[in-house]
Write a protein that holds these residues in place. Structure first.
Motif, PDB file in Angstrom:
ATOM      1  N   PRO A   6      94.476  32.662 -20.073  1.00  0.00           N
ATOM      2  CA  PRO A   6      95.221  31.664 -19.288  1.00  0.00           C
ATOM      3  C   PRO A   6      96.667  32.068 -19.031  1.00  0.00           C
ATOM      4  CG  PRO A   6      94.791  30.860 -21.519  1.00  0.00           C
ATOM      5  CD  PRO A   6      93.975  32.090 -21.342  1.00  0.00           C
ATOM      6  N   VAL A   7      97.101  31.895 -17.776  1.00  0.00           N
ATOM      7  CA  VAL A   7      98.477  32.184 -17.377  1.00  0.00           C
ATOM      8  C   VAL A   7      98.995  31.054 -16.513  1.00  0.00           C
ATOM      9  CG1 VAL A   7      98.231  34.701 -17.480  1.00  0.00           C
ATOM     10  CG2 VAL A   7      97.675  33.507 -15.372  1.00  0.00           C
ATOM     11  N   LYS A   8     100.293  30.889 -16.537  1.00  0.00           N
ATOM     12  CA  LYS A   8     100.933  29.885 -15.693  1.00  0.00           C
ATOM     13  C   LYS A   8     101.239  30.489 -14.317  1.00  0.00           C
ATOM     14  CE  LYS A   8     103.161  27.453 -19.536  1.00  0.00           C
ATOM     15  NZ  LYS A   8     104.437  26.993 -20.108  1.00  0.00           N
ATOM     16  N   ASN A   9     101.575  29.607 -13.381  1.00  0.00           N
ATOM     17  CA  ASN A   9     102.035  30.022 -12.042  1.00  0.00           C
ATOM     18  C   ASN A   9     101.062  31.003 -11.383  1.00  0.00           C
ATOM     19  OD1 ASN A   9     104.397  28.511 -12.565  1.00  0.00           O
ATOM     20  ND2 ASN A   9     105.311  30.287 -13.594  1.00  0.00           N
ATOM     21  N   LEU A  10      99.813  30.577 -11.264  1.00  0.00           N
ATOM     22  CA  LEU A  10      98.818  31.436 -10.613  1.00  0.00           C
ATOM     23  C   LEU A  10      99.158  31.700  -9.156  1.00  0.00           C
ATOM     24  CD1 LEU A  10      95.560  29.990 -12.179  1.00  0.00           C
ATOM     25  CD2 LEU A  10      96.343  32.351 -12.349  1.00  0.00           C
ATOM     26  N   GLU A  11      99.977  30.814  -8.570  1.00  0.00           N
ATOM     27  CA  GLU A  11     100.348  31.033  -7.167  1.00  0.00           C
ATOM     28  C   GLU A  11     101.173  32.302  -6.994  1.00  0.00           C
ATOM     29  OE1 GLU A  11     103.208  28.121  -9.105  1.00  0.00           O
ATOM     30  OE2 GLU A  11     101.035  28.371  -8.938  1.00  0.00           O
ATOM     31  N   ASP A  12     101.806  32.733  -8.094  1.00  0.00           N
ATOM     32  CA  ASP A  12     102.579  33.979  -8.020  1.00  0.00           C
ATOM     33  C   ASP A  12     101.669  35.177  -7.817  1.00  0.00           C
ATOM     34  OD1 ASP A  12     104.823  32.501  -8.388  1.00  0.00           O
ATOM     35  OD2 ASP A  12     105.066  32.990 -10.517  1.00  0.00           O
ATOM     36  N   ARG A  13     100.375  34.997  -8.014  1.00  0.00           N
ATOM     37  CA  ARG A  13      99.419  36.089  -7.834  1.00  0.00           C
ATOM     38  C   ARG A  13      98.907  36.165  -6.396  1.00  0.00           C
ATOM     39  NH1 ARG A  13      97.633  38.086 -12.759  1.00  0.00           N
ATOM     40  NH2 ARG A  13      98.616  37.052 -14.513  1.00  0.00           N
ATOM     41  N   MET A  14      99.490  35.332  -5.540  1.00  0.00           N
ATOM     42  CA  MET A  14      99.149  35.364  -4.111  1.00  0.00           C
ATOM     43  C   MET A  14     100.256  36.055  -3.340  1.00  0.00           C
ATOM     44  SD  MET A  14      96.219  33.783  -3.876  1.00  0.00           S
ATOM     45  CE  MET A  14      96.072  33.260  -2.158  1.00  0.00           C
ATOM     46  N   CYS A  15      99.893  36.796  -2.322  1.00  0.00           N
ATOM     47  CA  CYS A  15     100.889  37.454  -1.466  1.00  0.00           C
ATOM     48  C   CYS A  15     101.676  36.385  -0.726  1.00  0.00           C
ATOM     49  CB  CYS A  15     100.177  38.381  -0.480  1.00  0.00           C
ATOM     50  SG  CYS A  15     101.302  39.183   0.683  1.00  0.00           S
ATOM     51  N   LYS A  42     103.534  36.697   1.749  1.00  0.00           N
ATOM     52  CA  LYS A  42     103.577  36.921   3.202  1.00  0.00           C
ATOM     53  C   LYS A  42     102.251  36.582   3.878  1.00  0.00           C
ATOM     54  CE  LYS A  42     105.004  40.399   6.606  1.00  0.00           C
ATOM     55  NZ  LYS A  42     105.510  41.764   6.786  1.00  0.00           N
ATOM     56  N   HIS A  43     101.141  36.967   3.231  1.00  0.00           N
ATOM     57  CA  HIS A  43      99.827  36.790   3.878  1.00  0.00           C
ATOM     58  C   HIS A  43      98.959  35.750   3.196  1.00  0.00           C
ATOM     59  CE1 HIS A  43     100.974  41.125   4.711  1.00  0.00           C
ATOM     60  NE2 HIS A  43     100.956  40.577   5.924  1.00  0.00           N
ATOM     61  N   ASP A  44      99.444  35.145   2.107  1.00  0.00           N
ATOM     62  CA  ASP A  44      98.686  34.132   1.381  1.00  0.00           C
ATOM     63  C   ASP A  44      97.306  34.634   0.977  1.00  0.00           C
ATOM     64  OD1 ASP A  44      98.537  31.691   0.142  1.00  0.00           O
ATOM     65  OD2 ASP A  44      97.562  30.714   1.855  1.00  0.00           O
ATOM     66  N   LYS A  45      97.253  35.883   0.537  1.00  0.00           N
ATOM     67  CA  LYS A  45      96.022  36.504   0.059  1.00  0.00           C
ATOM     68  C   LYS A  45      96.226  36.958  -1.390  1.00  0.00           C
ATOM     69  CE  LYS A  45      93.713  36.365   3.993  1.00  0.00           C
ATOM     70  NZ  LYS A  45      92.466  35.564   4.120  1.00  0.00           N
ATOM     71  N   MET A  61      95.219  42.832   0.505  1.00  0.00           N
ATOM     72  CA  MET A  61      94.472  43.718   1.399  1.00  0.00           C
ATOM     73  C   MET A  61      95.163  43.871   2.743  1.00  0.00           C
ATOM     74  SD  MET A  61      91.937  44.854  -0.311  1.00  0.00           S
ATOM     75  CE  MET A  61      90.892  45.515   0.989  1.00  0.00           C
ATOM     76  N   LEU A  62      95.760  42.785   3.264  1.00  0.00           N
ATOM     77  CA  LEU A  62      96.446  42.872   4.559  1.00  0.00           C
ATOM     78  C   LEU A  62      97.680  43.761   4.467  1.00  0.00           C
ATOM     79  CD1 LEU A  62      96.185  39.235   5.999  1.00  0.00           C
ATOM     80  CD2 LEU A  62      95.032  41.315   6.804  1.00  0.00           C
ATOM     81  N   CYS A  63      98.378  43.677   3.343  1.00  0.00           N
ATOM     82  CA  CYS A  63      99.562  44.537   3.163  1.00  0.00           C
ATOM     83  C   CYS A  63      99.177  46.005   3.283  1.00  0.00           C
ATOM     84  CB  CYS A  63     100.192  44.298   1.794  1.00  0.00           C
ATOM     85  SG  CYS A  63     101.037  42.710   1.635  1.00  0.00           S
TER      86      CYS A  63
END
Length: 534
Positions: A133-142, A144-147, A162-164
């Protein structure tokens, strides 16, 4: 169906009467669940048997059945721990947030044990990547591309989606996060091993320091005991000498007083005799009897027998008494000091090292023995490479062995030489051109000049007055104490000590046999084996 919808929500574990987690859950004929005690009390306090939820009325008091499945689920849920401050909570739980067991990198959601079950049982969810378990899973999203960040750009050393990889980093080198993770994890393993090794070294150093402190305490206690013994003996000797001095003076005073008393007694006896004669003479001189005066005149005219006191005197002399006592005390102290220096020399000899001369540092005029134990100044300058370590002008040479901590000791025979320099030097000393081997220039040494002029090359130079001509000189260095001592080995006497020195680099034994002077100073300096039998 989503993972959350296939599980009971936290509200479904609550009794609608007490609004708390079910205790002994039971089911009514209409299919609703309540705490056994709650529904019984509800019906006991009402005239009708109504379901508190659907309001269905029962003609007779219904028979309640224990909900085994719900009991087990409630029991299982209660065993799970609520998330504490700093721990990752379950994103699905409502009300009390339970501690998350895993985080999903695909769903970007953290799950407790109950809500994690679909990811462990459903085939579609089993493929999702679960991590601790980790906090701030949104930090694992790009951003710029929300991937999801799935790749690692080795060129920019950053995580990308992948888009990057096809847009912003298309010419860069990529690897999957897992591959880079494995590589970095291996590096961290090495780093951890290195850190553990550093920790172990420091623990060993702590043990070494503690052991040194223990040894230091033992040495300090031993030195204090020896010091107390020595100074107690000295004080006793001083007190004994003082008592003997006082007794000598008092005895001489008693003798003087006795002699004076005898003289006074004899003088008083003579005075008494003279007074008696004076009385007889006076009486005869007043006599009117002519015959009587003439008959006694001759016997009274002569003075009675007395001693000639002209040369008699009382002149007690105490001159030299104190001087003699101090001389005796000084002799005794000298013997005591000799014993102490013998003990001190024996202790420092325990740190003896096998010193050999370094030919790469020797001035071209110097001649070294094959075993590297002897050196003297020759008559011919040898053709040697002028390497940085070599003394180019001064007739000096260093030992091969160095010291950057601790203690060392070595002995050198200086017999039959008329000039020499001996001591230690720091590694960075000037070895080219003409210079003076003083403490200011990084040398701690003593020297002999003109056959009988000894001095310590301090700042300024200290002339030394030695009782005897040393045949063998011992050199002792205590790096941490900043101490360099020189001993006359045969006399077991301290020649000189450099104290309060600050050593910050390696120290090397330093030798200078000085010039030959037409054979007058041709005897070599000889590094001798240390004989610890002093």
């Amino acid at each position: 169906m989503s993972a959350a919808s296939c599980l009971l929500s936290e509200d479904q574990f609550l009794c609608s009467i007490c609004l708390d987690v079910f205790t002994d859950p039971v089911t009514t004929p209409c299919g609703h669940n309540f705490c056994k005690n709650c529904i019984n009390e509800h019906w006991n306090s009402n005239d009708q048997y109504l379901c508190p939820l659907c309001k269905e009325t029962f003609n007779t008091r219904p028979k309640l059945h224990i909900n085994t499945l719900l009991s087990e689920m409630v029991s299982h849920s209660s065993e799970q721990q609520a998330a504490k401050p700093g721990e990752v909570p379950c994103d699905v739980c409502t009300g009390t947030k339970l501690k998350a067991l895993k985080s999903c990198l695909v769903c970007l959601t953290s799950y407790c044990e109950t809500h994690l079950e679909p990811h462990l049982t459903k085939s579609g969810l089993k493929r999702h990547q679960l991590i601790d378990p980790v906090k701030n899973l949104e930090d694992r999203m790009c951003m710029k591309h929300d991937k999801p960040l799935e790749l690692f750009c080795k060129t920019d050393q950053t995580c990308v989606c992948m888009l990057c990889s096809v847009l912003d980093h298309k010419t860069h080198e990529f690897v999957p996060l897992k591959e880079e993770y494995e590589g970095k994890k291996a590096e961290l393993g090495k780093t951890e091993a290195e850190i553990q090794e550093m920790i172990q070294k420091r623990r060993l150093k702590i043990q070494e320091i503690k052991h040194s402190v223990d040894l230091s305490k033992e040495a300090a206690d031993r030195e204090k005991a020896e010091g107390v013994q020595v100074f107690t003996a000295l004080m006793e000797s001083v007190e004994r000498s003082l008592n003997e001095l006082i007794e000598t003076i008092e005895e001489k005073q008693r003798t003087t007083e006795k002699q004076a008393e005898d003289f006074i007694k004899a003088l008083e006896q003579e005075i008494s005799e003279l007074k008696k004669r004076s009385s007889e003479v006076e009486k005869l001189s007043h006599s009117e009897d002519h015959l009587h005066l003439l008959q006694n005149f001759l016997s009274l005219k002569a003075a009675p027998p007395t001693k000639d006191w002209t040369e008699v005197s009382i002149c007690p002399s105490y001159e030299g008494t104190v001087v003699r006592a101090v001389a005796q005390l000084e002799e005794m102290l000298s013997k005591q000091m000799k014993k102490q220096f013998e003990a001190q020399l024996k202790r420092v000899q325990q740190y003896a090292v096998d010193v050999t001369l370094d030919p790469d540092t020797a001035n071209p005029w110097l001649i070294l023995s094959d075993d590297g134990k002897q050196v003297y100044c020759g008559d011919v300058k040898k053709n040697l490479p002028d390497n940085p370590e070599r003394f180019s002008v001064c007739a000096n040479v260093l030992g091969k062995q160095s010291l950057s901590s601790g203690r060392f000791y070595f002995e050198v025979q200086v017999k039959e030489k008329t000039e020499w320099n001996l001591g230690v030097a720091r590694e960075s000393i000037n070895r080219k051109g003409q210079f003076t081997a003083t403490q200011h220039n990084g040398f701690w040494n003593i020297c002999l000049r003109n056959g009988n002029e000894y001095s310590a090359r301090n700042n300024p130079q200290v002339d030394l007055s030695l009782k005897s001509r040393p045949q063998k000189v011992g050199v002792f260095v205590d790096y941490e104490e900043g101490l360099v001592c020189f001993y006359d080995v045969d006399a077991a006497a301290l020649i000189y000590s450099f104290t309060g020195c600050s050593f910050t680099e390696k120290l090397y034994p330093f030798f200078s046999p000085s010039l030959n002077y037409g054979g007058k100073n041709s005897a070599p300096l000889i590094i001798c084996p240390v004989n610890q039998t002093v």
